[in-house]
Design an enzyme around this catalytic site. Sequence first.
Site, PDB file in Angstrom:
ATOM      1  N   GLY A 132       0.565  -1.212  -0.177  1.00  0.00           N
ATOM      2  CA  GLY A 132      -0.519   0.327  -0.131  1.00  0.00           C
ATOM      3  C   GLY A 132       0.763   1.954   0.274  1.00  0.00           C
ATOM      4  O   GLY A 132      -0.028   2.170   0.483  1.00  0.00           O
ATOM      5  N   GLY A 134       2.734   2.495  -2.976  1.00  0.00           N
ATOM      6  CA  GLY A 134       2.402   3.041  -4.029  1.00  0.00           C
ATOM      7  C   GLY A 134       3.734   2.243  -4.835  1.00  0.00           C
ATOM      8  O   GLY A 134       4.587   3.271  -5.741  1.00  0.00           O
ATOM      9  N   ASP A 182       3.154   0.059 -14.387  1.00  0.00           N
ATOM     10  CA  ASP A 182       3.666  -0.449 -13.084  1.00  0.00           C
ATOM     11  C   ASP A 182       4.442  -2.101 -13.695  1.00  0.00           C
ATOM     12  O   ASP A 182       5.972  -2.130 -13.485  1.00  0.00           O
ATOM     13  CB  ASP A 182       2.978  -0.282 -12.046  1.00  0.00           C
ATOM     14  CG  ASP A 182       2.572   1.096 -11.197  1.00  0.00           C
ATOM     15  OD1 ASP A 182       3.200   1.680 -11.521  1.00  0.00           O
ATOM     16  OD2 ASP A 182       1.792   0.705 -11.251  1.00  0.00           O
TER      17      ASP A 182
END
Length: 396
Positions: A132, A134, A182
């Site tokens: 969490g 990022g 990503d």
Amino acid sequence: MDIKKIPGGPNFDMAARFREIYGGEKPEAFFAPGRVNLIGEHTDHEGGHVFPCAIAFGIWALAAVRPGKTLRLCSLNFEEKGVVEAPLHALEHDPARGWANYPLGVIRVLEDHGHALPAGLDLLFWGNLPEGAGLSSSAAIEVLTARIANDLFGLGRDGVKLAVLSQEAENKFIGVQCGIMDQFAVSMGKKDHAILLDCAKLEYRYAPLALGDCKLVITNSNVPHSLASSEYNLRRQQCEAALADIRRLRPGIKNLCELSREDFDAVKDAIKTPEALRRARHAITEDARALRAVAALEGGDLATFGELMKGSHLSLRDDYQVTVPELDALAELAWGQPGVVGSRMTGGGFGGCTVSIVKEAAVEDFIREVGEGYTKRTGRTASFYVTETSDGAGRV
Ligand code: GLA
């Protein structure tokens, strides 16, 4: 204060755990890194440029082919959830399966693309990416799964294709309308390099991350971000609304980032809502900043790179509106520190991390001063990671 230097992987006998959990087979080992984006934020879904690098934090997996049509998955980060079993075919998202939906989504997408797995898999995961934060833990486990299936079953897909399939899993199975950055960085990363990726064409090149006497410092605000529950999808819709408005004047354009700043100024009055106008302005100015930043880095001008990082943060704060007070506090504190070349929020926003380029000799003071200032301003504790870059996902 919590200072973590890059550790080199599981500091326990993961193979022993694999045997304990699944018995038998001799598994193969794989790794997928996390990523940090240096500049070019929220441009990937608008056909712009991004400049991420893979980092040495990531997720390790042990994997073995098993006979039959069942997948068994276990994460040592969520051990209390036990082993998740799932059928190989026609997988559907199931909230009860929690974290396992990420790898299962990839198996489903592979099947949708004609790569139904001929046998099952036993998979054991362990990672040191703060969840969490990022730093792309979800992309890491997706690409890792795609890489394992590809390599163990000889699917013959290259790293770019595995990234695209993993993105599809995130979009369709998980329901987050993320761009390609990503998964691409996780799959295609290269140690000591960042990747300049044109997200419209999927054309890319590596740029040496020549930081001289500087280090890359990631600061975790410890405000958990959740893309799915955040306003990520809403931002994308607002960009789409801006694009639809602009298309009335420029029917040919496919992506916001095709517009130069001048083109944008000429058409921006067609955008109907002030939110959509701001979102589009961010995408267009950020794309230009990313390209200028890469040129600056390649020209040895780190100072300009740092200025552009600051501009990026301000645009994400004021136009794209995805920073939170904690991220603003971290960036502002960093800008005021001696030895800081640049600092900005990184990733989707709404919590998560900043990335800073800091002179090596100033790193210790940076961590102390920013850490203390952050606690004073927000009541929270930040974590600092002095990071190295990494190669993309593969066997270890
Ligand atoms: C998240 C998404 C990416 C990208 C970034 C913002 O990390 O997964 O596709 O949009 O946010 O740049």
